[in-house]
Design an enzyme around this catalytic site. Structure first.
Site, mmCIF file in Angstrom:
data_model
loop_
_atom_site.group_PDB
_atom_site.id
_atom_site.type_symbol
_atom_site.label_atom_id
_atom_site.label_comp_id
_atom_site.label_asym_id
_atom_site.label_seq_id
_atom_site.Cartn_x
_atom_site.Cartn_y
_atom_site.Cartn_z
ATOM 1 N N SER A 136 31.817 37.353 41.815
ATOM 2 C CA SER A 136 31.077 36.395 41.101
ATOM 3 C C SER A 136 31.124 35.083 41.855
ATOM 4 O O SER A 136 32.100 34.806 42.604
ATOM 5 C CB SER A 136 31.475 36.485 39.759
ATOM 6 N N TYR A 149 38.160 34.279 34.149
ATOM 7 C CA TYR A 149 37.235 35.024 34.952
ATOM 8 C C TYR A 149 37.240 34.637 36.206
ATOM 9 O O TYR A 149 37.061 35.549 37.126
ATOM 10 C CB TYR A 149 35.884 34.598 34.056
HETATM 11 P P1 NAD Z 1 27.009 44.411 31.853
HETATM 12 O O1 NAD Z 1 27.923 43.837 30.537
HETATM 13 O O2 NAD Z 1 25.690 44.624 31.625
HETATM 14 O O3 NAD Z 1 27.780 45.379 32.800
HETATM 15 C C1 NAD Z 1 29.337 45.562 32.734
HETATM 16 C C2 NAD Z 1 29.411 47.168 33.106
HETATM 17 O O4 NAD Z 1 30.795 47.047 33.121
HETATM 18 C C3 NAD Z 1 28.999 47.781 31.632
HETATM 19 O O5 NAD Z 1 28.456 48.859 32.161
HETATM 20 C C4 NAD Z 1 30.287 48.088 31.142
HETATM 21 O O6 NAD Z 1 30.351 48.994 30.163
HETATM 22 C C5 NAD Z 1 31.224 48.262 31.991
HETATM 23 N N1 NAD Z 1 32.731 48.177 31.786
HETATM 24 C C6 NAD Z 1 33.320 47.202 31.215
HETATM 25 N N2 NAD Z 1 34.770 47.164 30.915
HETATM 26 C C7 NAD Z 1 34.751 48.503 31.450
HETATM 27 C C8 NAD Z 1 35.951 49.531 31.469
HETATM 28 N N3 NAD Z 1 37.065 48.970 30.835
HETATM 29 N N4 NAD Z 1 35.856 50.665 31.977
HETATM 30 C C9 NAD Z 1 34.516 50.944 32.520
HETATM 31 N N5 NAD Z 1 33.518 50.282 32.485
HETATM 32 C C10 NAD Z 1 33.605 49.043 31.762
HETATM 33 O O7 NAD Z 1 26.972 42.991 32.691
HETATM 34 P P2 NAD Z 1 26.541 42.774 34.360
HETATM 35 O O8 NAD Z 1 26.102 41.487 34.368
HETATM 36 O O9 NAD Z 1 25.676 43.960 34.707
HETATM 37 O O10 NAD Z 1 28.113 42.978 34.916
HETATM 38 C C11 NAD Z 1 28.168 43.763 36.256
HETATM 39 C C12 NAD Z 1 29.402 43.076 37.090
HETATM 40 O O11 NAD Z 1 28.693 41.728 37.435
HETATM 41 C C13 NAD Z 1 30.406 42.531 36.301
HETATM 42 O O12 NAD Z 1 31.685 42.908 37.257
HETATM 43 C C14 NAD Z 1 30.415 41.083 35.897
HETATM 44 O O13 NAD Z 1 31.502 40.514 36.114
HETATM 45 C C15 NAD Z 1 29.606 40.765 37.192
HETATM 46 N N6 NAD Z 1 28.760 39.598 37.332
HETATM 47 C C16 NAD Z 1 27.827 39.189 36.649
HETATM 48 C C17 NAD Z 1 27.057 38.222 36.381
HETATM 49 C C18 NAD Z 1 25.747 37.806 35.611
HETATM 50 O O14 NAD Z 1 25.241 36.447 35.391
HETATM 51 N N7 NAD Z 1 25.362 38.936 34.775
HETATM 52 C C19 NAD Z 1 27.213 37.007 37.274
HETATM 53 C C20 NAD Z 1 28.321 37.340 38.164
HETATM 54 C C21 NAD Z 1 28.853 38.542 38.180
#
Ligand code: NAD
Length: 257
Positions: A136, A149
């Site tokens: 991130s 985070y």
């Molecule tokens: P999201 O909540 O849609 O996806 C997160 C996924 O991780 C989900 O499918 C959830 O079920 C899975 N997950 C969480 N805990 C878990 C566990 N213990 N075991 C298995 N699966 C698990 O959110 P997203 O935005 O698509 O996030 C995806 C990645 O991107 C994450 O690592 C998040 O930190 C990162 N991220 C997101 C953003 C944003 O703005 N959306 C920004 C920077 C980084």
């Protein structure tokens, strides 16, 4: 479009948001894809073009090891690409009010899950494969209230670099994608972070999953075969510097006295 024809991939956290979009992109580019997630992802797999969904809590070492073996068995061959993407958000308390319990919870999924993927992924990956970790932009900067985070994602970048040099003899590349603010179930349009994200972003808006999947696609494809150990920000310019919107907001506040 970079071809992933004939390639195999597994994506953790593939049941929503960025992971689901990456699965759909890889499948559209010709890869055979398995998604790994906590929930029953069979409908999501069908929707995104993945061939199977495997259930696993990625915070559990045993479950990650088992899920990766299952992915190889379902795909019928070793993997070309592993995306360690499962994660949780955490915002709120400043360090003074934060708890070790919450820090542990965030690290258990954001950091330890990536560690397990880097430990067991290479056992089911082909030589010359690609591992892509989701970090991130929060790993690259300090933001009040984001310490847990940010630390969990900074560790992902560090693990990425260490794994890149350790796995280089097998030709396995390891890179990280650092998304900025992207609309997903983790960051819905009504999330309180959205106005801040828009103002901080030089491009002035929150990104969409369509705008980040290209980085994963490139890092999975042969075209990136000389790139390893990198952390690629896909963030509308947030880590490039202060946005004009921020300067204007400060100037407006100053003018108002
Ligand atoms: P999201 O909540 O849609 O996806 C997160 C996924 O991780 C989900 O499918 C959830 O079920 C899975 N997950 C969480 N805990 C878990 C566990 N213990 N075991 C298995 N699966 C698990 O959110 P997203 O935005 O698509 O996030 C995806 C990645 O991107 C994450 O690592 C998040 O930190 C990162 N991220 C997101 C953003 C944003 O703005 N959306 C920004 C920077 C980084």
């Amino acid at each position: 479009m970079f071809s992933l024809s004939g390639m195999t991939a597994a994506i953790t956290g593939g049941t929503s948001g960025i992971g689901e979009a990456v699965a759909a992109r890889f499948a559209a580019a010709g890869a055979r894809v398995v998604i790994i997630g906590r929930r029953d992802g069979r409908d999501i797999a069908r929707r995104s073009g993945a061939i199977a969904a495997i259930r696993a809590d990625c915070a559990s070492e045993d479950q990650v090891a088992r899920a990766l073996n299952e992915a190889r068995d379902v795909l019928g061959q070793e993997l070309d690409v592993l995306v360690n993407n499962a994660g949780v958000e955490n915002t709120g308390p400043m360090i003074a009010d934060a708890t070790a319990t919450e820090l542990q919870r965030v690290f258990d999924i954001n950091t330890f899950a990536v560690f397990y993927g880097l430990k067991y992924g290479p056992l089911v990956l082909k030589d010359g494969g690609s591992i892509i970790n989701t970090a991130s932009v929060a790993a690259l900067m300090g933001i009040p209230g984001y310490s847990q985070y940010s630390a969990s994602k900074a560790a992902v970048i560090s693990l990425t670099r260490s794994a890149a040099v350790e796995l280089a003899p097998r030709g396995i590349r390891v890179n990280a994608v650092c998304p900025g603010s992207v609309f997903t179930p983790m960051l819905p349009p009504d999330h309180p972070e959205v106005p801040l994200a828009m103002q901080m972003c030089p491009l002035g808006r929150v990104g969409t999953t369509d705008e980040v999947v290209g980085a994963y696609h490139f890092l999975a494809a042969a075209e990136s075969r000389y790139i390893t150990g990198q952390a690629l920000a896909v963030d509308g310019g947030i880590v490039a510097g202060v946005s004009l919107g921020t300067l204007e907001a400060v100037a407006t506040k100053a003018a108002a006295g």
